[in-house]
Design an enzyme around this catalytic site. Structure first.
Site, PDB file in Angstrom:
ATOM      1  CE1 TYR A   1     -24.643  45.483  41.854  1.00 20.15           C
ATOM      2  CE2 TYR A   1     -26.305  45.682  43.582  1.00 20.15           C
ATOM      3  CZ  TYR A   1     -25.031  45.326  43.181  1.00 20.15           C
ATOM      4  OH  TYR A   1     -24.137  44.813  44.098  1.00 20.15           O
TER       5      TYR A   1
ATOM      6  CB  SER B   1     -32.231  52.902  40.161  1.00 21.53           C
ATOM      7  OG  SER B   1     -32.113  51.514  40.420  1.00 21.53           O
TER       8      SER B   1
ATOM      9  CD  GLU C   1     -49.855  14.718  42.455  1.00 21.58           C
ATOM     10  OE1 GLU C   1     -49.525  13.899  41.577  1.00 21.58           O
ATOM     11  OE2 GLU C   1     -50.726  14.484  43.306  1.00 21.58           O
TER      12      GLU C   1
ATOM     13  CG  HIS D   1     -32.042  37.641  25.484  1.00 19.39           C
ATOM     14  ND1 HIS D   1     -31.964  36.445  24.799  1.00 19.39           N
ATOM     15  CD2 HIS D   1     -33.274  38.146  25.206  1.00 19.39           C
ATOM     16  CE1 HIS D   1     -33.102  36.229  24.153  1.00 19.39           C
ATOM     17  NE2 HIS D   1     -33.903  37.261  24.380  1.00 19.39           N
TER      18      HIS D   1
ATOM     19  CG  ASP E   1     -34.692  41.486  26.204  1.00 17.27           C
ATOM     20  OD1 ASP E   1     -33.485  41.638  26.470  1.00 17.27           O
ATOM     21  OD2 ASP E   1     -35.224  40.367  26.073  1.00 17.27           O
ATOM     22  CB  THR E   2     -39.157  46.404  26.815  1.00 13.08           C
ATOM     23  OG1 THR E   2     -39.093  46.285  28.243  1.00 13.08           O
ATOM     24  CG2 THR E   2     -39.883  45.184  26.243  1.00 13.08           C
ATOM     25  CB  VAL E   3     -35.443  49.201  29.516  1.00  8.15           C
ATOM     26  CG1 VAL E   3     -34.667  50.431  29.975  1.00  8.15           C
ATOM     27  CG2 VAL E   3     -36.740  49.057  30.300  1.00  8.15           C
TER      28      VAL E   3
ATOM     29  CB  SER F   1     -31.778  38.597  39.286  1.00 10.64           C
ATOM     30  OG  SER F   1     -31.307  37.274  39.446  1.00 10.64           O
TER      31      SER F   1
END
EC number: 1.1.1.86
Length: 332
Positions: A25, A51, A231, A108, A83-85, A27
């Protein structure tokens, strides 16, 4: 050219009477869950015990379960954790609770494409990836618009995986703007390449190289920071809104001439390097390296990050940003 689909090409009926579990849960998870619910789809949330997102999800009216309970209750399981989890979470909580005909979904393709998650043959597997951050996905949906997205089907057990994927994309608002069909291979490899060669690795390397070049030539660090980092946003914003040609229309003739003549030298220098970076991605070399780095608890990665955090451009920037009230004093 790509196949692009819109609202009239997708039907929410393929998610009618189905329960979608959003695992995570953050973004994207927050945006997907709210948009799907507002599209009339039943959504539950799967979160690990402890969590920080549990209370937020409950406050926004969702039923929150452990990932294994959510997977057991759902017909479509969208995994939106890092991804790693994902591989360990999938093995422990999701795979044991998959029923025949369920759909496994991702934003992804890394873990599917590189074999870190191997789905059983009796489920659908698809990908829906909005091309924008979660807050934008939610904001555009609330405005009656959408953020363009990608979708792909990896495995079609039910014969309806494509329709379900497009329904999901419609539910989060992607078909309002345009939904591009891709593959897990294409999404994964191009996403990694963009991050490494252009958006993150390429951009930060150019900034540091430019900054160092000016410092080594005797110019003041503060001036070098403005010219090589600060800039950059002005130019990127123009490119983002109007494209490269539109950006060139908005800059001086001197800047434009320097762009098209000197920029070519940079192009010729980096193009062979870009091909090598892409080759490492395509052949799985980067994925193997990153997976092993995580197994070893990230020693090389952590050392490189720490070294870059100590770069002079960081120290100079930290002080100069105090002079910019429009940033509101925001830091990390």
């Amino acid at each position: 050219m790509a196949n692009i689909y819109y609202d009239e090409d997708a039907s929410l009926d393929y998610l009618k009477d189905k329960t979608v579990a959003i695992i995570g849960y953050g973004s994207q998870g927050h945006a997907h869950a709210l948009n799907l619910r507002d599209s009339g789809i039943k959504v539950i949330i799967g979160l690990l015990a402890g969590s920080r997102s549990i209370e937020k999800a409950k406050a926004e009216g969702f039923e929150v379960y452990s990932p294994d309970e959510a997977a057991k209750k759902a017909d479509v399981i969208m995994i939106l954790t890092p991804d790693t989890v994902q591989p360990a979470l999938y093995q422990s909580a999701i795979l044991p609770n998959l029923d025949e005909g369920n759909a496994l979904a991702f934003a992804h393709g890394f873990n599917i494409h590189f074999g870190q998650i191997v789905p059983p043959s009796y489920v659908d597997v698809f990908l829906v990836a909005p091309k924008g951050p979660g807050h934008l996905v939610r904001w555009m949906y609330e405005e009656g618009k959408g953020v363009p997205g990608l979708f792909a089907v990896y495995q079609d057990f039910t014969g309806k995986a494509r329709e379900i994927a497009m329904a999901y994309a419609k539910g989060i608002g992607a078909t309002r703007a345009g939904l591009i069909e891709t593959t897990f291979k294409e999404e994964t490899e191009t996403d990694l390449f963009g991050e490494q060669a252009v958006l993150c690795g390429g951009a930060t390397a150019l900034i540091k190289a430019g900054f160092e070049t000016l410092i080594e030539a005797g110019y003041q660090p503060e001036v070098a920071y403005f010219e090589c980092l600060h800039e950059l946003k002005l130019i990127v914003d123009l490119i983002y809104q109007y494209g490269i040609s539109g950006m060139r229309y908005s800059i001086s003739d001197t800047a434009r001439y320097g762009d098209v003549t000197r920029g070519k030298r940079v192009y010729e220098a980096v193009k062979p390097l870009y091909k090598k970076i892409l080759e490492e991605i395509q052949e799985g070399e980067f994925a193997k390296e990153w997976i092993l780095e995580n197994v070893a608890n990230r020693p090389h990665f952590n050392a490189l990050v720490k070294k870059d955090e100590e770069h002079p451009v960081e120290k100079v920037g930290k002080e100069l940003r105090k002079m910019m009230p429009w940033l509101g004093g925001r830091g990390l």
